[in-house]
Design a protein around this motif. Sequence first.
Motif, mmCIF file in Angstrom:
data_model
loop_
_atom_site.group_PDB
_atom_site.id
_atom_site.type_symbol
_atom_site.label_atom_id
_atom_site.label_comp_id
_atom_site.label_asym_id
_atom_site.label_seq_id
_atom_site.Cartn_x
_atom_site.Cartn_y
_atom_site.Cartn_z
ATOM 1 N N LEU A 1 38.237 20.858 30.249
ATOM 2 C CA LEU A 1 39.500 20.817 29.578
ATOM 3 C C LEU A 1 40.294 22.062 29.620
ATOM 4 N N GLY A 2 39.550 23.076 29.568
ATOM 5 C CA GLY A 2 40.142 24.445 29.810
ATOM 6 C C GLY A 2 40.672 24.740 31.016
ATOM 7 N N ARG B 1 43.818 22.722 31.593
ATOM 8 C CA ARG B 1 45.058 23.481 30.946
ATOM 9 C C ARG B 1 45.355 24.635 31.807
#
Length: 214
Positions: free
Chosen positions: A172-173, A176
Amino acid sequence: MDDSRYARFVKRPLDILLAFGLLALLAPLLLAVALAVRTALGPPVLFRQIRAGRYGAPFLLLKFRSMAEGPGDDSARLGTFGRVLRATALDELPQLTNILRGEMSLVGPRPLPLSYLPHYDRRQRSRLAVRPGLAGSAQAAGRNALPWRDRLECDATYAQHVSARGDFRAVLGTIRILLIGQGVSAPGHATMPRFDSAHAQVPEAIEEDSNTPG
């Protein structure tokens, strides 16, 4: 789920399942990128380089080529097309094949050149205890904008604490970071400066014939 059980019994089968599924799902995109590279830069479409895998074992990393051949510094050879390719990480998609072959994982430290191996201290060398990855905690923390000390510390910490939650957060990071366009290059560099034994960032940028460590 127990972290050790995840690392030993779940992570690799999950890599195979997801990499196979992504290759099937993204096949039209892979073809489109390959055609774009061929049109913009000419052959070859793929860039290949030996990198350090788990325990430092060498393997042939695959990427879409993003730099023009010929003389010039990284900035000149990269061009607008190459910058877009790297900013979106589309150049990294062929590494799904590296994952299927067991040389990489979806999540792990980015694979770095073999020439870096002698320069790691003991803590940094611990990053080699796991397969290198397409996404990772260092990418999620800033990608190429992260100083080498911090980047390798993220890798070492990850290698000591592999978990399903950690992998999920790293993915997810990383997504992002890609969406906001952060960390495509180190400050003052077209790509990423080399890592030396003093943990310094020396002036020479890593050209594609040795390639950025991504």
